[in-house]
Scaffold this active site. Structure first.
Site, PDB file in Angstrom:
ATOM      1  CB  CYS A   1      -1.495   3.011  -9.530  1.00  0.00           C
ATOM      2  SG  CYS A   1      -1.338   1.663  -8.119  1.00  0.00           S
TER       3      CYS A   1
ATOM      4  CB  CYS B   1      -0.874   5.322  -1.642  1.00  0.00           C
ATOM      5  SG  CYS B   1      -2.608   4.560  -1.964  1.00  0.00           S
TER       6      CYS B   1
ATOM      7  CG  HIS C   1       1.410  -1.189  -6.356  1.00  0.00           C
ATOM      8  ND1 HIS C   1       0.842  -0.520  -5.704  1.00  0.00           N
ATOM      9  CD2 HIS C   1       1.375  -2.355  -5.921  1.00  0.00           C
ATOM     10  CE1 HIS C   1       0.701  -0.774  -4.267  1.00  0.00           C
ATOM     11  NE2 HIS C   1       1.130  -2.254  -4.623  1.00  0.00           N
TER      12      HIS C   1
HETATM   13  N1  DGL Z   1      -0.257   2.040  -4.835  1.00  0.00           N
HETATM   14  C1  DGL Z   1      -1.611   2.721  -4.613  1.00  0.00           C
HETATM   15  C2  DGL Z   1      -1.829   3.539  -5.556  1.00  0.00           C
HETATM   16  O1  DGL Z   1      -0.923   4.355  -5.937  1.00  0.00           O
HETATM   17  C3  DGL Z   1      -2.633   1.944  -4.069  1.00  0.00           C
HETATM   18  C4  DGL Z   1      -2.885   0.460  -5.049  1.00  0.00           C
HETATM   19  C5  DGL Z   1      -4.041  -0.160  -4.355  1.00  0.00           C
HETATM   20  O2  DGL Z   1      -3.894  -0.492  -3.032  1.00  0.00           O
HETATM   21  O3  DGL Z   1      -5.015  -0.643  -4.849  1.00  0.00           O
HETATM   22  O4  DGL Z   1      -2.811   3.766  -5.873  1.00  0.00           O
END
Ligand code: DGL
Length: 276
Positions: free
Chosen positions: A185, A74, A187
Site C-alpha cells: 500500500c 495505489c 501509504h
Molecule cells: N494507498 C492506497 C494503496 O496503495 C490506498 C489506500 C486506501 O485508500 O485504502 O492501496
C-alpha cells in the site's frame, strides 16, 4: 501526444506521494500532475465497482491536463481497476503491484514472502498471483492492515498508537519465517521505520515505488515520449483539504509544493470510452 506533456499520478490520498518521490528521483525531468482523492479515502474497504468508477473519473480529470502516461500509485486501484481502465485509454497506464511483485520474487532467499496491504488488495490475491507467475515455488502470506491508512492520513507516522496497531497486525506474520515483506500500500512506506522495527533487520522490506519508477522510465523510452528538456513543473490536486495536503507534501517531496487545488472529481463522468 507531446513528449513534454506531464505524467498523471493518482492515489486515494497522500500515499501516492511515495511513488511521486521515486519518480522525481529517478526521472527528474518529467513534469507530474498528481491527484489525491482525499475526499473519498480510504479505497481499501470499497468494492471493485466503486474503485473502477473512481479511477475512471480521475483518469478523465487527468486527461483534461493532457497527460502522456498514467501511474496508478495505489495498490488497491492497481489491483481492482488497472486491468479495466488501461484498455479504455490510448496512453500507457501502469500500476504498482507488478513492479512490487517482481522485486519481492527476486528478493526472497527462503521463499517465504509476506504482503501487507488494504483489504481490497489482499482479498484480490493479486500479489500472490503475480509473485507466483514469476516464481511458482514461493509461499505468499497476505495480511490486511485497514487501520494503517487513516493513521497515516492523520499524520501519526511515529505515534505510539500506530506502533501498537502495527504490532497487532504484523505479529501474525512473524511466526511464518518470512524473509521479505512487501509494503503493498503506497501509504505504508511512510511508516516504514515502525514496520521495520517490528519485523527486524533480517526481513527485507519491499517498497514497490522504486521499481514502478524504473518501469515508468522504460515505458516512456519505449514509446519515445521522454521529456526532451522542456521546463518541468509539477501540479497537485485533491478532492478535499488542499492546504493540509500541501503541508504534508512539502514534508516528503524533494521540491516545493507551492499550490494544491481542490477539484470536484465527481463532476467528471466515469466513462472513458469517449477517449478511445
Ligand atoms: N494507498 C492506497 C494503496 O496503495 C490506498 C489506500 C486506501 O485508500 O485504502 O492501496
Amino acid at each position: 501526444m507531446s513528449c513534454n506533456a506531464p505524467i498523471g499520478v493518482f492515489d486515494s490520498g497522500i500515499g501516492g506521494l511515495t511513488v511521486v518521490r521515486e519518480i522525481m528521483r529517478q526521472i527528474p525531468g518529467e513534469p507530474i500532475i498528481y491527484f489525491g482523492d482525499t475526499a473519498r479515502v480510504p479505497y481499501g474497504s470499497k468494492s471493485q465497482k466503486t474503485i473502477i468508477t473512481y479511477s475512471r473519473q480521475i483518469i478523465k480529470f487527468l486527461q483534461t491536463k493532457n497527460v502522456k502516461a498514467i501511474v496508478i500509485a495505489c495498490n488497491t486501484a492497481s489491483a481492482l481497476a488497472l486491468e479495466v481502465v488501461a484498455k479504455e485509454v490510448s496512453i500507457p497506464v501502469i500500476g504498482v503491484v507488478k513492479p512490487g511483485a517482481k522485486v519481492a520474487s527476486e528478493a526472497t532467499k527462503n521463499g517465504n514472502i509476506g504482503v501487507i496491504g488494504t483489504e481490497g488488495t489482499i482479498n484480490s490475491g493479486i500479489y500472490n498471483t503475480y509473485i507466483k507467475e514469476l516464481n511458482p515455488d514461493v509461499r505468499v502470506y497476505g495480511k490486511a492492515c485497514p487501520l494503517f491508512v487513516p493513521l497515516v492520513e492523520e499524520g501519526w507516522l511515529t505515534d505510539p498508537l500506530t506502533v501498537e496497531v502495527a504490532k497487532r497486525y504484523i505479529s501474525s506474520l512473524l511466526g511464518l519465517n518470512i524473509d521479505t515483506l512487501v509494503l503493498g500500500c503506497t501509504h505504508y512506506p511512510l511508516i516504514r521505520n515502525i514496520i521495520g522495527s517490528i519485523v527486524g533487520n533480517d526481513v527485507t522490506l519491499v517498497n514497490p515505488a522504486y521499481e514502478t519508477a524504473i518501469e515508468l522510465k522504460q515505458v516512456l523510452l519505449q514509446a519515445g515520449i521522454e521529456n526532451n528538456g522542456a521546463a518541468c513543473e509539477h501540479k497537485f490536486y485533491v478532492s478535499d483539504g488542499a492546504d493540509k495536503f500541501k503541508r504534508f507534501a512539502n514534508t516528503i517531496l524533494p521540491c516545493d509544493v507551492v499550490e494544491t487545488e481542490d477539484v470536484n472529481i465527481e463532476s467528471f463522468a466515469d466513462a472513458l470510452t469517449t477517449y478511445l
